[in-house]
Design an enzyme around this catalytic site. Structure first.
Site, PDB file in Angstrom:
ATOM      1  N   GLU A   1     -15.598  32.512  -4.593  1.00 42.50           N
ATOM      2  CA  GLU A   1     -16.344  31.024  -4.019  1.00 42.50           C
ATOM      3  C   GLU A   1     -17.778  31.165  -4.228  1.00 42.50           C
ATOM      4  O   GLU A   1     -18.440  29.505  -4.867  1.00 42.50           O
ATOM      5  CB  GLU A   1     -15.270  31.079  -3.081  1.00 42.50           C
ATOM      6  CG  GLU A   1     -13.899  30.586  -3.135  1.00 42.50           C
ATOM      7  CD  GLU A   1     -13.524  29.743  -4.555  1.00 42.50           C
ATOM      8  OE1 GLU A   1     -14.295  28.807  -4.110  1.00 42.50           O
ATOM      9  OE2 GLU A   1     -12.168  30.110  -4.478  1.00 42.50           O
TER      10      GLU A   1
ATOM     11  N   GLY B   1       0.159  -1.240   0.298  1.00 38.46           N
ATOM     12  CA  GLY B   1       0.129  -0.415  -0.257  1.00 38.46           C
ATOM     13  C   GLY B   1       0.683   0.997   0.262  1.00 38.46           C
ATOM     14  O   GLY B   1       2.046   0.889  -0.120  1.00 38.46           O
ATOM     15  N   PRO B   2      -0.200   2.280   0.160  1.00 42.12           N
ATOM     16  CA  PRO B   2       1.069   3.859  -0.255  1.00 42.12           C
ATOM     17  C   PRO B   2       1.934   3.656   1.335  1.00 42.12           C
ATOM     18  O   PRO B   2       2.035   3.340   1.907  1.00 42.12           O
ATOM     19  CB  PRO B   2      -0.176   4.539  -0.107  1.00 42.12           C
ATOM     20  CG  PRO B   2      -1.516   3.830  -0.672  1.00 42.12           C
ATOM     21  CD  PRO B   2      -1.430   3.052  -0.350  1.00 42.12           C
ATOM     22  N   PRO B   3       2.969   4.653   0.794  1.00 44.53           N
ATOM     23  CA  PRO B   3       3.683   5.365   1.943  1.00 44.53           C
ATOM     24  C   PRO B   3       1.942   5.770   3.111  1.00 44.53           C
ATOM     25  O   PRO B   3       1.672   5.990   3.540  1.00 44.53           O
ATOM     26  CB  PRO B   3       4.402   6.218   2.082  1.00 44.53           C
ATOM     27  CG  PRO B   3       4.485   5.656   0.415  1.00 44.53           C
ATOM     28  CD  PRO B   3       2.739   5.258  -0.331  1.00 44.53           C
TER      29      PRO B   3
ATOM     30  N   GLY C   1       0.514   1.961   7.663  1.00 43.28           N
ATOM     31  CA  GLY C   1       0.654   1.217   8.625  1.00 43.28           C
ATOM     32  C   GLY C   1       1.142   0.103   8.794  1.00 43.28           C
ATOM     33  O   GLY C   1       0.139  -0.932   9.441  1.00 43.28           O
ATOM     34  N   LYS C   2       0.723  -0.552   7.824  1.00 42.58           N
ATOM     35  CA  LYS C   2       1.974  -1.507   6.970  1.00 42.58           C
ATOM     36  C   LYS C   2       3.007  -2.211   8.438  1.00 42.58           C
ATOM     37  O   LYS C   2       2.644  -3.561   8.452  1.00 42.58           O
ATOM     38  CB  LYS C   2       2.695  -1.793   5.683  1.00 42.58           C
ATOM     39  CG  LYS C   2       1.992  -1.133   4.968  1.00 42.58           C
ATOM     40  CD  LYS C   2       2.556  -1.225   3.113  1.00 42.58           C
ATOM     41  CE  LYS C   2       3.198  -0.422   2.733  1.00 42.58           C
ATOM     42  NZ  LYS C   2       2.974   1.085   3.085  1.00 42.58           N
TER      43      LYS C   2
ATOM     44  N   HIS D   1     -19.688  29.489  -7.372  1.00 45.10           N
ATOM     45  CA  HIS D   1     -19.483  28.322  -7.267  1.00 45.10           C
ATOM     46  C   HIS D   1     -20.290  27.613  -5.670  1.00 45.10           C
ATOM     47  O   HIS D   1     -21.133  26.580  -6.088  1.00 45.10           O
ATOM     48  CB  HIS D   1     -18.108  27.680  -6.467  1.00 45.10           C
ATOM     49  CG  HIS D   1     -16.817  27.769  -7.339  1.00 45.10           C
ATOM     50  ND1 HIS D   1     -16.938  27.205  -8.562  1.00 45.10           N
ATOM     51  CD2 HIS D   1     -15.744  28.704  -7.305  1.00 45.10           C
ATOM     52  CE1 HIS D   1     -16.020  27.889  -9.587  1.00 45.10           C
ATOM     53  NE2 HIS D   1     -15.323  28.217  -8.309  1.00 45.10           N
TER      54      HIS D   1
END
Length: 396
Positions: free
Chosen positions: A341, A115-117, A120-121, A344
């Site tokens: 803004e 997974g991405p940095p 929590g790997k 929008h």
């Protein structure tokens, strides 16, 4: 003192590396530099109290301190690990010894967290070791490489040999893509030989050896295909950016850890505020590390002003992730930006298929932005029809 378990809740005893570390600590305690230079170095006798204290310190240092309860969200990943590994081993304890080895042999011996940095790997790898009541050895992939011929392979062999001696154990290869890339695209011979050595070691596990290999990587597709076949790294579990449920659980954990005093309204706002990009120009979403950084910023805010009650503006400023000095505008320019803004927001309010507006701001929270309109979660997150796409075009 070292005949006992290294942790009463753990089934791991003192191994050779623990005894070596204890001996080194005793040697450091024994050497005292005398105040009189002429007397040189003096030694002090080793006492029983000294041994007891150092053994206790070693026991505390050997425990994996992270459990699944310390990780917010990601219930599907936890359920997968519990079902396929932990519950299977628990069931094996209640069957005869002759059949127990067969059941233990069925447990996957390798798991890749991809997974991405910052998601929590490595935390999942440590938590798995804690749940297994196993010793853990964390190996940084790039540190295994050596300029000397055969040295890198020898280091891999030693890591697995030590894990077998200390079983049950978990070996965590952090950034495994740095040492186990595809052999056909390897530039140097050492890259291919390290992959071969890793394959040999993983094939050498016996059915009664409770040694698990956990790897983390940001690029699972770059790994050699032989590593990902069943019997080696059997599962590739994706640890992606936290969803709404995971972000809620993560903020609850850090709210308790840092004693922020966030109420439910501020918690919901933070969960929503971190649903998008850290910076629209970077292509990076909020990871678990980003969420902790937000909570640390809020903690520092309260530290600077004791007794301060956190507000929604405090949360927005903590999540802003500014990298440049805010842009200073005149009063006339503010009117123009506000009108722009507001346009929008008015269009989004009246166009069918648009997502409701949660916040309008003329603060420069993002680099290169003079203001923004923050929308809520869309009704359909994964499929967009023509009506929704037209609404997005009109609101732009």
């Amino acid at each position: 003192e070292t005949e006992t378990w290294i942790d009463p809740s753990n089934f791991s005893r003192f191994a050779g590396r623990d005894l070596e570390a204890l001996a080194s600590a005793l040697a450091r305690e024994r050497l005292l530099v005398a105040s009189d230079e002429s007397s040189g170095v003096e030694t002090t006798p080793i006492t029983e109290a000294m041994v007891v204290r150092l053994v206790a310190e070693r026991i505390r240092a050997s425990k994996p301190l992270i459990s699944f309860g310390d990780i917010g969200g990601y219930d599907e990943v936890k359920d997968k690990l519990r079902t396929e590994i932990l519950e299977t081993l628990d069931l094996a304890k209640n069957i005869p010894a002759d059949k127990r080895r067969q059941v233990e042999h069925m447990v996957p011996k390798g798991v890749i967290f991809e997974g991405p940095p910052g998601t929590g790997k490595t935390m999942f790898a440590k938590a798995l070791a804690r749940e297994l009541h196993a010793t853990v050895s964390i190996v940084n992939g790039p540190e295994l490489k050596s300029m000397w011929h055969g040295e890198s392979e020898r280091r891999v062999r030693e890591i697995f040999a030590e894990a077998r001696r200390n079983a049950p154990s978990v070996i965590v290869f952090d950034e495994i893509d740095s040492i186990a890339g595809k052999r056909e695209s390897a530039t140097f011979g050492v890259d291919r030989s390290m992959v071969n050595q890793l394959l040999t070691e993983m094939d050498g596990f016996g059915g009664n050896e409770l040694v698990f290999v956990v790897a983390t990587t940001n690029f699972a597709t770059s790994l050699d295909q032989a590593l990902r076949r069943p019997g080696r790294f059997e599962y590739v579990l994706h640890i992606g950016y936290p969803d709404e449920k995971a972000r809620t659980a993560i903020f609850e954990l850090y709210n308790h850890k840092y004693e922020l005093g966030l109420d439910s309204k501020l918690g919901e706002h933070l969960v929503f505020r971190t649903s998008g990009w850290v910076d629209p120009t970077s292509g990076v979403r909020y990871s678990g590390d980003h969420l902790e950084a937000v909570c640390r910023a809020l903690f520092r805010r309260r530290l600077r002003e004791p007794g301060h009650v956190l507000t929604m503006d405090d949360c927005d400023q903590a999540a802003a992730q500014r990298t440049k000095k805010p842009i200073k505008v005149t009063a006339g320019e503010e009117d123009v930006i506000a009108t722009h803004e507001a346009g929008h927001a008015v269009v989004a309010r009246h166009v069918d298929g648009s997502v409701r507006v949660r916040k309008i701001s003329i603060a420069s929270e993002y680099d290169g932005s003079l203001g923004y309109v923050l929308h809520g979660e869309p009704e359909q997150r994964y499929v967009q029809d023509e009506r929704m796409l037209r609404a997005q075009i009109v609101c732009l």
